[in-house]
Design a protein around this motif. Structure first.
Motif, PDB file in Angstrom:
ATOM      1  N   LYS A 134       0.835  -1.206   0.000  1.00  0.00           N
ATOM      2  CA  LYS A 134       0.000   0.000   0.000  1.00  0.00           C
ATOM      3  C   LYS A 134       0.872   1.261   0.000  1.00  0.00           C
ATOM      4  O   LYS A 134       0.600   2.219  -0.721  1.00  0.00           O
ATOM      5  CB  LYS A 134      -0.938   0.002   1.196  1.00  0.00           C
ATOM      6  N   LYS A 135       1.927   1.239   0.817  1.00  0.00           N
ATOM      7  CA  LYS A 135       2.827   2.390   0.870  1.00  0.00           C
ATOM      8  C   LYS A 135       3.534   2.586  -0.474  1.00  0.00           C
ATOM      9  O   LYS A 135       3.699   3.715  -0.930  1.00  0.00           O
ATOM     10  CB  LYS A 135       3.871   2.218   1.977  1.00  0.00           C
ATOM     11  N   LEU A 136       3.959   1.474  -1.076  1.00  0.00           N
ATOM     12  CA  LEU A 136       4.649   1.567  -2.366  1.00  0.00           C
ATOM     13  C   LEU A 136       3.737   2.164  -3.433  1.00  0.00           C
ATOM     14  O   LEU A 136       4.174   2.998  -4.237  1.00  0.00           O
ATOM     15  CB  LEU A 136       5.152   0.194  -2.809  1.00  0.00           C
ATOM     16  N   THR A 137       2.485   1.760  -3.452  1.00  0.00           N
ATOM     17  CA  THR A 137       1.534   2.311  -4.419  1.00  0.00           C
ATOM     18  C   THR A 137       1.409   3.816  -4.246  1.00  0.00           C
ATOM     19  O   THR A 137       1.487   4.578  -5.218  1.00  0.00           O
ATOM     20  CB  THR A 137       0.152   1.645  -4.248  1.00  0.00           C
TER      21      THR A 137
ATOM     22  N   GLN B  54       3.094   9.469  -5.788  1.00  0.00           N
ATOM     23  CA  GLN B  54       3.731  10.731  -5.389  1.00  0.00           C
ATOM     24  C   GLN B  54       4.961  11.008  -6.243  1.00  0.00           C
ATOM     25  O   GLN B  54       5.205  12.153  -6.655  1.00  0.00           O
ATOM     26  CB  GLN B  54       4.131  10.689  -3.923  1.00  0.00           C
ATOM     27  N   LEU B  55       5.731   9.965  -6.508  1.00  0.00           N
ATOM     28  CA  LEU B  55       6.946  10.111  -7.312  1.00  0.00           C
ATOM     29  C   LEU B  55       6.593  10.548  -8.732  1.00  0.00           C
ATOM     30  O   LEU B  55       7.251  11.433  -9.291  1.00  0.00           O
ATOM     31  CB  LEU B  55       7.729   8.800  -7.331  1.00  0.00           C
TER      32      LEU B  55
ATOM     33  N   LYS C 265      14.566  12.476  -4.662  1.00  0.00           N
ATOM     34  CA  LYS C 265      15.559  11.562  -4.079  1.00  0.00           C
ATOM     35  C   LYS C 265      14.999  10.862  -2.847  1.00  0.00           C
ATOM     36  O   LYS C 265      15.179   9.657  -2.677  1.00  0.00           O
ATOM     37  CB  LYS C 265      16.838  12.348  -3.739  1.00  0.00           C
ATOM     38  N   GLU C 266      14.289  11.611  -1.992  1.00  0.00           N
ATOM     39  CA  GLU C 266      13.697  11.018  -0.789  1.00  0.00           C
ATOM     40  C   GLU C 266      12.670   9.947  -1.148  1.00  0.00           C
ATOM     41  O   GLU C 266      12.655   8.864  -0.551  1.00  0.00           O
ATOM     42  CB  GLU C 266      13.029  12.098   0.064  1.00  0.00           C
ATOM     43  N   LEU C 267      11.816  10.240  -2.117  1.00  0.00           N
ATOM     44  CA  LEU C 267      10.805   9.271  -2.540  1.00  0.00           C
ATOM     45  C   LEU C 267      11.454   8.024  -3.138  1.00  0.00           C
ATOM     46  O   LEU C 267      11.045   6.892  -2.840  1.00  0.00           O
ATOM     47  CB  LEU C 267       9.838   9.903  -3.543  1.00  0.00           C
ATOM     48  N   GLU C 268      12.459   8.225  -3.983  1.00  0.00           N
ATOM     49  CA  GLU C 268      13.158   7.083  -4.590  1.00  0.00           C
ATOM     50  C   GLU C 268      13.845   6.226  -3.526  1.00  0.00           C
ATOM     51  O   GLU C 268      13.810   4.997  -3.599  1.00  0.00           O
ATOM     52  CB  GLU C 268      14.173   7.571  -5.625  1.00  0.00           C
ATOM     53  N   ASP C 269      14.444   6.871  -2.527  1.00  0.00           N
ATOM     54  CA  ASP C 269      15.110   6.139  -1.451  1.00  0.00           C
ATOM     55  C   ASP C 269      14.112   5.340  -0.620  1.00  0.00           C
ATOM     56  O   ASP C 269      14.363   4.186  -0.270  1.00  0.00           O
ATOM     57  CB  ASP C 269      15.895   7.096  -0.542  1.00  0.00           C
ATOM     58  N   GLU C 270      12.974   5.960  -0.309  1.00  0.00           N
ATOM     59  CA  GLU C 270      11.956   5.280   0.483  1.00  0.00           C
ATOM     60  C   GLU C 270      11.386   4.083  -0.283  1.00  0.00           C
ATOM     61  O   GLU C 270      11.179   3.008   0.290  1.00  0.00           O
ATOM     62  CB  GLU C 270      10.826   6.259   0.845  1.00  0.00           C
ATOM     63  N   ILE C 271      11.167   4.250  -1.569  1.00  0.00           N
ATOM     64  CA  ILE C 271      10.670   3.151  -2.404  1.00  0.00           C
ATOM     65  C   ILE C 271      11.682   2.013  -2.425  1.00  0.00           C
ATOM     66  O   ILE C 271      11.327   0.845  -2.267  1.00  0.00           O
ATOM     67  CB  ILE C 271      10.340   3.649  -3.830  1.00  0.00           C
TER      68      ILE C 271
END
Length: 75
Positions: free
Chosen positions: A32-35, A40-41, A55-61
């Motif tokens: 769910k978080k990844l979706t 958002q990305l 960068k933050e979104l890519e790192d979290e993914i």
């Protein structure tokens, strides 16, 4: 074995079932978080006004994908 004893007590299956349920729930939360993060990305890439956010979104993914892969590998 008495009337109230678990038939799984000697084999450790009850704890394995719990861990599998816990892992399944965690995978559901991660997916769910990844979706949400991927949406958002995509929006952030269209605006492209804050490279730090990208960068933050890519790192979290990447972190969540690695955690999901680790959980799947341990099954």
């Amino acid at each position: 074995m008495t009337k109230h004893e678990s038939p799984f007590r000697n084999f450790g299956l009850k704890s394995r079932i719990y861990v599998d349920k816990k892992q399944k729930k965690r995978l559901d939360v991660i997916n769910k978080k990844l979706t949400s993060l991927r949406q958002q990305l995509a929006g952030s890439r269209q605006q492209a006004d804050d490279l730090g956010e990208l960068k933050e979104l890519e790192d979290e993914i990447a972190k969540l994908e690695a955690e999901a892969a680790e959980i799947k590998a341990n099954k």
